[in-house]
Scaffold this motif. Structure first.
Motif, short mmCIF file in Angstrom:
data_model
loop_
_atom_site.label_atom_id
_atom_site.label_comp_id
_atom_site.label_asym_id
_atom_site.label_seq_id
_atom_site.Cartn_x
_atom_site.Cartn_y
_atom_site.Cartn_z
N ILE A 155 47.72 -46.10 -62.34
CA ILE A 155 49.31 -45.73 -62.05
C ILE A 155 49.52 -44.68 -62.47
O ILE A 155 49.45 -44.20 -63.70
CB ILE A 155 50.06 -46.75 -62.27
N ASN A 156 50.21 -43.73 -61.48
CA ASN A 156 50.54 -42.25 -62.06
C ASN A 156 51.90 -42.42 -62.62
O ASN A 156 52.99 -43.00 -62.08
CB ASN A 156 50.69 -41.55 -60.84
N GLU A 157 51.98 -42.07 -63.84
CA GLU A 157 53.19 -42.39 -64.64
C GLU A 157 54.27 -41.32 -64.52
O GLU A 157 55.21 -41.19 -65.04
CB GLU A 157 52.81 -42.70 -66.12
N GLY A 158 53.80 -40.23 -63.56
CA GLY A 158 54.49 -38.97 -63.50
C GLY A 158 55.39 -38.99 -62.41
O GLY A 158 55.16 -39.50 -61.58
N CYS A 159 56.17 -37.96 -62.20
CA CYS A 159 56.96 -37.81 -61.08
C CYS A 159 56.57 -36.69 -60.25
O CYS A 159 57.13 -36.31 -59.28
CB CYS A 159 58.35 -37.34 -61.51
N ASP A 160 55.19 -36.13 -60.27
CA ASP A 160 54.40 -35.41 -59.23
C ASP A 160 53.09 -36.15 -59.17
O ASP A 160 52.62 -37.03 -59.62
CB ASP A 160 54.07 -34.16 -60.28
N PRO A 161 52.68 -35.67 -58.00
CA PRO A 161 51.33 -36.39 -57.76
C PRO A 161 50.46 -36.20 -58.76
O PRO A 161 50.24 -35.12 -59.31
CB PRO A 161 50.87 -35.68 -56.23
N LYS B 50 63.36 -44.64 -54.72
CA LYS B 50 63.67 -46.14 -54.55
C LYS B 50 62.29 -46.80 -54.10
O LYS B 50 61.56 -46.36 -53.35
CB LYS B 50 64.70 -46.03 -53.13
N ARG B 51 62.21 -48.00 -54.20
CA ARG B 51 61.49 -49.00 -53.63
C ARG B 51 62.00 -49.32 -52.39
O ARG B 51 62.79 -49.86 -51.88
CB ARG B 51 61.29 -50.38 -54.68
N THR B 52 60.90 -48.79 -51.33
CA THR B 52 61.14 -49.15 -49.99
C THR B 52 60.29 -49.97 -49.59
O THR B 52 59.22 -50.46 -50.19
CB THR B 52 61.21 -47.78 -49.13
N SER B 53 60.38 -50.38 -48.00
CA SER B 53 59.42 -51.54 -47.56
C SER B 53 58.00 -50.62 -47.68
O SER B 53 58.14 -49.49 -47.27
CB SER B 53 59.78 -52.00 -46.26
N GLN B 54 57.07 -51.45 -47.77
CA GLN B 54 55.63 -50.92 -47.54
C GLN B 54 54.83 -51.68 -46.64
O GLN B 54 54.87 -52.84 -46.34
CB GLN B 54 55.10 -51.24 -49.18
N MET C 170 50.40 -46.54 -57.41
CA MET C 170 49.47 -47.29 -57.96
C MET C 170 48.35 -47.78 -57.21
O MET C 170 48.54 -48.32 -55.97
CB MET C 170 50.21 -48.47 -58.67
N ASN C 171 47.07 -47.45 -57.75
CA ASN C 171 45.88 -48.47 -57.20
C ASN C 171 45.88 -49.60 -57.52
O ASN C 171 45.77 -49.68 -59.01
CB ASN C 171 44.77 -47.50 -57.48
N THR C 172 46.21 -50.69 -56.75
CA THR C 172 46.42 -52.03 -57.39
C THR C 172 45.40 -52.64 -57.77
O THR C 172 44.26 -52.20 -57.82
CB THR C 172 47.20 -52.80 -56.29
N THR D 74 55.90 -49.15 -60.88
CA THR D 74 56.73 -50.20 -61.76
C THR D 74 58.22 -49.54 -61.31
O THR D 74 58.48 -48.47 -61.05
CB THR D 74 56.51 -50.15 -63.20
N ASP D 75 59.26 -50.56 -61.49
CA ASP D 75 60.59 -50.19 -61.37
C ASP D 75 61.02 -49.16 -62.40
O ASP D 75 61.66 -48.29 -62.17
CB ASP D 75 61.34 -51.54 -61.56
N GLU D 76 60.37 -49.23 -63.84
CA GLU D 76 60.83 -48.29 -64.74
C GLU D 76 60.41 -46.89 -64.34
O GLU D 76 61.24 -46.12 -64.27
CB GLU D 76 59.77 -48.67 -66.09
N CYS D 77 59.21 -46.61 -63.80
CA CYS D 77 58.73 -45.40 -63.28
C CYS D 77 59.64 -44.78 -62.12
O CYS D 77 60.00 -43.95 -62.25
CB CYS D 77 57.27 -45.54 -62.83
N LEU D 78 59.68 -45.71 -61.16
CA LEU D 78 60.67 -45.39 -60.14
C LEU D 78 61.82 -44.77 -60.38
O LEU D 78 62.65 -43.82 -59.90
CB LEU D 78 60.74 -46.44 -58.97
#
Ligand SMILES: *[C@@H]1O[C@H](CO)[C@@H](O)[C@H](O)[C@H]1NC(C)=O
Length: 259
Positions: free
Chosen positions: A152-158, A224-228, A98-100, A214-218
């Motif tokens: 936000i990229n809603e897909g599982c590819d770049p 996994k949401r890792t540290s950023q 996501m570009n915040t 988002t959690d939903e997308c991940l």
């Protein structure tokens, strides 16, 4: 007889790299801004390659984060735009990247989606409704100057998008980093008096501007949401410093971030 200035000018033209050919980018920009006419500006840029910007050059300066990167061709990185009122950016969003939320203080943006599905959201000003789009390849949207928007990229590819901006210096203002970087008691009061410890707790975990989404997308993409990285927070000077002795009130989610 050749004057010293002529010799220096000729010597500077024989080099092949950008800097040898044209001086530092800042020097070139200064010359372009000083040029009386558009014709003079074209002639300041003596080499054809000064009219080429390669977004895929690994050395191109990028705004980064765990979710991807944004590369901007503006007056600083691509001086050929000087005097032309335009800039362009490419966004490469990793899966769920996501570009915040941010604004461009000096430009309207039109964003074209090259591939993947990119969700965008925007609020233009007080009183305006929230606008959301799901852009498929070949579609574009517009973010008026000053609007808060995100991608936000809603897909599982770049996914890849192109953003054109009507300023050679569009600028960017990241909403979370800048807002949380105001004086802590002002932020606390603005948020209904949540307390400066809580402000510090939130501020400490704001990820760099291209973040995980988002959690939903991940979850959907098995990620996994890792540290950023959190390097783009607002620097603290005396006026926006935390009172001494304040410790961050941990937000439950912060302790879940483990590499
Ligand atoms: C979009 O294009 C980029 C660059 O070629 C590529 O890496 C990526 O996998 C593509 N994404 C999709 C969804 O096709």
């Amino acid at each position: 007889m050749l004057s010293l200035v002529t010799i220096v000018t000729l010597a500077s033209l024989v080099g092949s790299s950008w800097s040898a050919a044209a001086g530092s980018p800042a020097d070139v920009v200064a010359k372009l801004r000083d040029a009386p006419t558009a014709v003079d500006r074209v002639n300041v840029l003596a080499k054809d390659e000064q009219f080429v910007f390669n977004f895929f050059d690994p050395a191109a300066k990028a705004t980064t984060g765990k979710g991807g990167k944004v590369i901007l061709a503006n007056a600083a990185t691509f001086p050929a735009v000087v005097g032309n009122g335009a800039a362009m950016a490419i966004g490469i969003l990793e899966p769920c990247g996501m570009n915040t939320p941010h604004t461009h203080p000096r430009a309207t943006e039109i964003q074209y989606n090259v591939n993947g599905t990119i969700r965008t959201g925007m609020i233009t000003e007080n009183g305006a409704r929230f606008v959301m789009t799901d852009l498929k390849p070949g579609e574009m949207t517009i973010f008026p100057q000053g609007s808060i928007h995100f991608q936000i990229n809603e897909g599982c590819d770049p996914a890849l998008f192109v953003a054109a901006l009507n300023s050679e210096d569009p600028g960017a203002l990241q909403v979370a980093q800048r807002f949380l970087g105001l004086p802590p008691d002002i932020v606390a009061a603005t948020l209904g008096d949540i307390g400066v410890e809580e402000v510090l707790g939130v501020e400490a975990i704001i990820p760099d501007s291209v973040s995980l989404g988002t959690d939903e997308c991940l979850k959907r993409c098995g990620l996994k949401r890792t540290s950023q990285p959190t390097d783009q927070r607002q620097p603290r000077v005396s006026g926006n410093a935390f009172p001494s002795g304040v410790t961050a009130s941990k937000w439950p989610i912060a302790s879940d971030y483990k590499n």
